[in-house]
Motif scaffolding. Structure first.
Motif, PDB file in Angstrom:
ATOM      1  N   ILE A 160       0.865  -1.178   0.000  1.00  0.00           N
ATOM      2  CA  ILE A 160       0.000   0.000   0.000  1.00  0.00           C
ATOM      3  C   ILE A 160       0.904   1.230   0.000  1.00  0.00           C
ATOM      4  N   LEU A 161       0.643   2.143  -0.921  1.00  0.00           N
ATOM      5  CA  LEU A 161       1.335   3.427  -0.883  1.00  0.00           C
ATOM      6  C   LEU A 161       0.270   4.486  -0.631  1.00  0.00           C
ATOM      7  N   GLY A 162       0.201   4.907   0.623  1.00  0.00           N
ATOM      8  CA  GLY A 162      -0.764   5.942   0.989  1.00  0.00           C
ATOM      9  C   GLY A 162      -0.128   7.308   0.802  1.00  0.00           C
ATOM     10  N   GLY A 163      -0.912   8.278   0.421  1.00  0.00           N
ATOM     11  CA  GLY A 163      -0.338   9.616   0.268  1.00  0.00           C
ATOM     12  C   GLY A 163      -1.377  10.633  -0.145  1.00  0.00           C
ATOM     13  N   THR A 164      -0.924  11.852  -0.265  1.00  0.00           N
ATOM     14  CA  THR A 164      -1.828  12.917  -0.700  1.00  0.00           C
ATOM     15  C   THR A 164      -1.793  13.028  -2.228  1.00  0.00           C
ATOM     16  N   PHE A 165      -0.653  12.693  -2.807  1.00  0.00           N
ATOM     17  CA  PHE A 165      -0.504  12.715  -4.270  1.00  0.00           C
ATOM     18  C   PHE A 165      -0.948  14.065  -4.830  1.00  0.00           C
ATOM     19  N   ASN A 166      -0.326  15.097  -4.334  1.00  0.00           N
ATOM     20  CA  ASN A 166      -0.735  16.473  -4.636  1.00  0.00           C
ATOM     21  C   ASN A 166       0.396  17.250  -5.302  1.00  0.00           C
ATOM     22  N   PRO A 167       0.806  16.896  -6.525  1.00  0.00           N
ATOM     23  CA  PRO A 167       0.312  15.826  -7.386  1.00  0.00           C
ATOM     24  C   PRO A 167       1.204  14.573  -7.281  1.00  0.00           C
ATOM     25  N   PRO A 168       0.757  13.445  -7.911  1.00  0.00           N
ATOM     26  CA  PRO A 168       1.645  12.274  -7.996  1.00  0.00           C
ATOM     27  C   PRO A 168       2.850  12.597  -8.877  1.00  0.00           C
ATOM     28  N   HIS A 169       3.990  11.970  -8.572  1.00  0.00           N
ATOM     29  CA  HIS A 169       5.216  12.233  -9.345  1.00  0.00           C
ATOM     30  C   HIS A 169       5.972  10.929  -9.557  1.00  0.00           C
ATOM     31  N   LEU A 170       7.094  11.022 -10.282  1.00  0.00           N
ATOM     32  CA  LEU A 170       7.819   9.786 -10.620  1.00  0.00           C
ATOM     33  C   LEU A 170       8.414   9.105  -9.396  1.00  0.00           C
ATOM     34  N   GLY A 171       8.688   9.875  -8.341  1.00  0.00           N
ATOM     35  CA  GLY A 171       9.170   9.271  -7.097  1.00  0.00           C
ATOM     36  C   GLY A 171       8.191   8.224  -6.595  1.00  0.00           C
ATOM     37  N   ALA A 202     -10.906  14.916  -6.012  1.00  0.00           N
ATOM     38  CA  ALA A 202     -11.213  14.278  -7.303  1.00  0.00           C
ATOM     39  C   ALA A 202     -10.099  14.526  -8.324  1.00  0.00           C
ATOM     40  N   GLU A 203      -9.450  15.688  -8.235  1.00  0.00           N
ATOM     41  CA  GLU A 203      -8.331  15.991  -9.155  1.00  0.00           C
ATOM     42  C   GLU A 203      -7.129  15.098  -8.825  1.00  0.00           C
ATOM     43  N   ARG A 204      -6.863  14.942  -7.528  1.00  0.00           N
ATOM     44  CA  ARG A 204      -5.731  14.088  -7.123  1.00  0.00           C
ATOM     45  C   ARG A 204      -5.990  12.638  -7.533  1.00  0.00           C
ATOM     46  N   GLU A 205      -7.235  12.232  -7.326  1.00  0.00           N
ATOM     47  CA  GLU A 205      -7.626  10.864  -7.672  1.00  0.00           C
ATOM     48  C   GLU A 205      -7.425  10.610  -9.169  1.00  0.00           C
ATOM     49  N   LYS A 206      -7.847  11.567  -9.979  1.00  0.00           N
ATOM     50  CA  LYS A 206      -7.716  11.446 -11.430  1.00  0.00           C
ATOM     51  C   LYS A 206      -6.237  11.345 -11.831  1.00  0.00           C
ATOM     52  N   MET A 207      -5.413  12.187 -11.184  1.00  0.00           N
ATOM     53  CA  MET A 207      -3.982  12.177 -11.531  1.00  0.00           C
ATOM     54  C   MET A 207      -3.306  10.870 -11.110  1.00  0.00           C
ATOM     55  N   VAL A 208      -3.756  10.297  -9.991  1.00  0.00           N
ATOM     56  CA  VAL A 208      -3.209   8.991  -9.590  1.00  0.00           C
ATOM     57  C   VAL A 208      -3.606   7.948 -10.632  1.00  0.00           C
ATOM     58  N   ALA A 209      -4.862   7.992 -11.047  1.00  0.00           N
ATOM     59  CA  ALA A 209      -5.331   7.030 -12.057  1.00  0.00           C
ATOM     60  C   ALA A 209      -4.515   7.167 -13.340  1.00  0.00           C
ATOM     61  N   LEU A 210      -4.250   8.400 -13.759  1.00  0.00           N
ATOM     62  CA  LEU A 210      -3.449   8.621 -14.974  1.00  0.00           C
ATOM     63  C   LEU A 210      -2.025   8.086 -14.794  1.00  0.00           C
ATOM     64  N   SER A 211      -1.477   8.269 -13.593  1.00  0.00           N
ATOM     65  CA  SER A 211      -0.088   7.863 -13.330  1.00  0.00           C
ATOM     66  C   SER A 211       0.105   6.360 -13.415  1.00  0.00           C
ATOM     67  N   ILE A 212      -0.869   5.619 -12.903  1.00  0.00           N
ATOM     68  CA  ILE A 212      -0.676   4.171 -12.797  1.00  0.00           C
ATOM     69  C   ILE A 212      -1.195   3.415 -14.010  1.00  0.00           C
ATOM     70  N   ALA A 213      -1.883   4.135 -14.906  1.00  0.00           N
ATOM     71  CA  ALA A 213      -2.445   3.479 -16.096  1.00  0.00           C
ATOM     72  C   ALA A 213      -1.327   2.760 -16.844  1.00  0.00           C
ATOM     73  N   GLY A 214      -1.578   1.532 -17.235  1.00  0.00           N
ATOM     74  CA  GLY A 214      -0.590   0.811 -18.032  1.00  0.00           C
ATOM     75  C   GLY A 214       0.329  -0.062 -17.218  1.00  0.00           C
ATOM     76  N   ASN A 215       0.312   0.050 -15.896  1.00  0.00           N
ATOM     77  CA  ASN A 215       1.117  -0.859 -15.083  1.00  0.00           C
ATOM     78  C   ASN A 215       0.170  -1.827 -14.363  1.00  0.00           C
ATOM     79  N   PRO A 216       0.147  -3.092 -14.804  1.00  0.00           N
ATOM     80  CA  PRO A 216      -0.817  -4.049 -14.238  1.00  0.00           C
ATOM     81  C   PRO A 216      -0.592  -4.350 -12.757  1.00  0.00           C
ATOM     82  N   LEU A 217       0.600  -3.988 -12.263  1.00  0.00           N
ATOM     83  CA  LEU A 217       0.923  -4.202 -10.850  1.00  0.00           C
ATOM     84  C   LEU A 217       0.221  -3.181  -9.950  1.00  0.00           C
ATOM     85  N   PHE A 218      -0.107  -2.056 -10.526  1.00  0.00           N
ATOM     86  CA  PHE A 218      -0.633  -0.944  -9.719  1.00  0.00           C
ATOM     87  C   PHE A 218      -2.141  -0.828  -9.844  1.00  0.00           C
ATOM     88  N   ARG A 219      -2.768  -0.478  -8.725  1.00  0.00           N
ATOM     89  CA  ARG A 219      -4.177  -0.094  -8.802  1.00  0.00           C
ATOM     90  C   ARG A 219      -4.462   1.002  -7.788  1.00  0.00           C
TER      91      ARG A 219
END
Ligand code: ATP
Length: 210
Positions: free
Chosen positions: A27-38, A75-92
């Protein structure tokens, strides 16, 4: 049993002894404001080194320790997390904290996740800055018995905690959401610091005055 560390100490993966054959989720919990490559790098590296089956990115709703001056809609943070993890089957994405609303206590989320995934061991990934905060976490004494805390070093924070932490060796990444927000305020480039789709989203929506 999982080897626990009370003293500041560095463990390599080969020194870690794992319990049983239970499957593992991270589990990676966070604010993701915004999500980044780290965020993406640490999730991928920890998953690889610990053999995690999935990593759940869990955006918080209203983190108890963050000052809210620079916050944007969940909702903006949530959307950006979804965009970040798209394409990696390991992530949800795990939205339980957003659904629950209000102050997000990790303890409540882990209780919920344990009920949803009784056959899994939970590895909770935290950066060194968060490790320093652990003593202030709600019900942390119970929490440390419910999850394995996986620490990822962060510049300026010692690998030290009164609680058992499994430190994973990853090259120090000095990217933070704070840095991204600062760059956007100053109209500087964030290319290659965040996923392309997140950069595009931020620009399109004019987030963080970018
Ligand atoms: P901010 O700069 O706004 O405090 P952040 O970059 O720390 O944000 P968060 O969403 O708060 O991002 O981080 C979620 C989790 O990821 C935390 O446990 C944090 O410590 C960890 N983390 C974030 N960036 C890194 C990094 N570059 N190296 C190691 N851990 C990180």
């Amino acid at each position: 049993t999982v080897q626990t560390v009370k003293e500041p100490q560095v463990l390599t993966t080969t020194e870690l002894n794992f319990s049983g054959n239970k499957k593992r989720i991270g589990i990676l919990g966070g604010t993701f404001n915004p999500p980044h490559l780290g965020h993406l790098i640490i999730a991928e590296q920890v998953a690889d080194q610990l053999g995690l089956e999935k990593v759940f990115f869990m955006p918080d709703d209203n983190p108890p320790h963050v000052d809210h001056k620079e916050s944007i809609a969940a909702a903006e943070r949530e959307k950006m997390v979804a965009l970040s993890i798209a394409g990696n089957p390991l992530f949800r994405i795990e939205e339980c904290e957003l659904r629950r609303g209000g102050v997000s206590y990790t303890y409540d989320s882990i209780k919920y996740l344990q009920e949803c995934h009784p056959d899994y061991e939970i590895y909770f990934i935290i950066g060194g800055d968060m490790v320093a905060y652990l003593p202030k976490w709600h019900k942390v004494e119970q929490l440390v018995k419910m999850v394995h805390f996986v620490g990822v070093a962060r510049h300026g924070y010692p690998r030290q905690s009164p609680y058992p932490i499994m430190w994973i060796d990853i090259p120090l990444i000095e990217i933070s959401s704070t840095l991204i927000r600062q760059k956007l305020r100053q109209h500087c480039s964030i290319k290659y610091l965040v996923p392309d789709a997140v950069e595009k989203y931020i620009k399109e929506r004019g987030l963080y005055n970018g």
